[in-house]
Write an enzyme that holds these catalytic residues in place. Sequence first.
Site, PDB file in Angstrom:
ATOM      1  N   ALA A  66     -11.370   9.655 -81.624  1.00  0.00           N
ATOM      2  CA  ALA A  66     -10.337   9.878 -80.615  1.00  0.00           C
ATOM      3  C   ALA A  66      -8.976  10.193 -81.229  1.00  0.00           C
ATOM      4  O   ALA A  66      -8.608   9.689 -82.297  1.00  0.00           O
ATOM      5  CB  ALA A  66     -10.220   8.650 -79.713  1.00  0.00           C
ATOM      6  N   GLY A 116     -16.390   8.901 -81.894  1.00  0.00           N
ATOM      7  CA  GLY A 116     -16.764  10.124 -81.200  1.00  0.00           C
ATOM      8  C   GLY A 116     -17.218  11.227 -82.125  1.00  0.00           C
ATOM      9  O   GLY A 116     -17.975  12.115 -81.715  1.00  0.00           O
ATOM     10  N   GLU A 119     -20.808  10.453 -82.699  1.00  0.00           N
ATOM     11  CA  GLU A 119     -21.508  10.750 -81.449  1.00  0.00           C
ATOM     12  C   GLU A 119     -21.765  12.254 -81.318  1.00  0.00           C
ATOM     13  O   GLU A 119     -22.808  12.666 -80.798  1.00  0.00           O
ATOM     14  CB  GLU A 119     -20.704  10.235 -80.257  1.00  0.00           C
ATOM     15  CG  GLU A 119     -20.717   8.718 -80.144  1.00  0.00           C
ATOM     16  CD  GLU A 119     -19.819   8.195 -79.046  1.00  0.00           C
ATOM     17  OE1 GLU A 119     -20.256   7.306 -78.297  1.00  0.00           O
ATOM     18  OE2 GLU A 119     -18.672   8.673 -78.933  1.00  0.00           O
ATOM     19  N   GLU A 139     -16.386   1.122 -82.569  1.00  0.00           N
ATOM     20  CA  GLU A 139     -15.506   0.886 -81.416  1.00  0.00           C
ATOM     21  C   GLU A 139     -15.345  -0.581 -81.025  1.00  0.00           C
ATOM     22  O   GLU A 139     -14.285  -0.978 -80.534  1.00  0.00           O
ATOM     23  CB  GLU A 139     -16.020   1.684 -80.200  1.00  0.00           C
ATOM     24  CG  GLU A 139     -15.733   3.170 -80.255  1.00  0.00           C
ATOM     25  CD  GLU A 139     -16.799   3.967 -80.991  1.00  0.00           C
ATOM     26  OE1 GLU A 139     -16.818   5.197 -80.865  1.00  0.00           O
ATOM     27  OE2 GLU A 139     -17.632   3.349 -81.699  1.00  0.00           O
TER      28      GLU A 139
END
Length: 259
Positions: A66, A116, A119, A139
Amino acid sequence: MLTEITMFRTSVAGQIATLTLSSPPVNALSDAWISGLSREIARIEARDDWKVLHLRSDQKVFCAGADLKEMRVRFEAADGPDRTYAYVASIQRLYARIEALPQVTLAEIGGAALGGGFELALACDLRIAAAEAKLGLPEVQLGLIPGGGGTQRLTRLVGRGLANRLILGAEAVDGVTAERLGLVQWAFPRAELADRVIEIASRIAALPSAALAAAERCMASAAVPGRGGYGDELELTREFQTDAETRQRVSAFIAGARV
């Protein structure tokens, strides 16, 4: 042919579409970055001259997750929960679109792929990491969860026990360990990574696109209870009996030629 838009570069050669993440310094997942990558994927989808999508970075990291400035704004805003929901939903939609591509997708992880960023790699069919890279979903150490599909894709990939270890422990591992645990399919020293990725991508790109797409469809069925993947195998096997490229390759194989 080379096209360029802000934060991304795409080139297509030898049936391989190479999409380079190029947003200094860490390819952070800002709203603009997510929208830009979505548009670039749409441009690539519209082409018919590629079989393999090679996703890579020209930064020291693959993708670090992020954008912290935007994260602070959302966190401090009165409507922060709604903004965060919309942001994470946009990531989920983008990664689901990449996962659903009928072509083969391959992530080259030369540096850190965290949160992310990891991911994004998990949404690809294949992952090739530098031995020195760091991969993980950390996270929970911030009181958050891997909401961009991480809890789902990692659990499907390696099972609940190992996903528990990595997600609940906020554990990051190097590329060698990631290969041993099944997070990536290959790990090579960073100095060898680019050449090895091209070798693997080129080998896949030389295979029949219809068979690649059909194999992906059948394997996707295995993850959906009641989908009937065995039935998909039967029907697709029947269809390939009349496929021109399949018939040519099988005839050459039976005749003793190298396919």
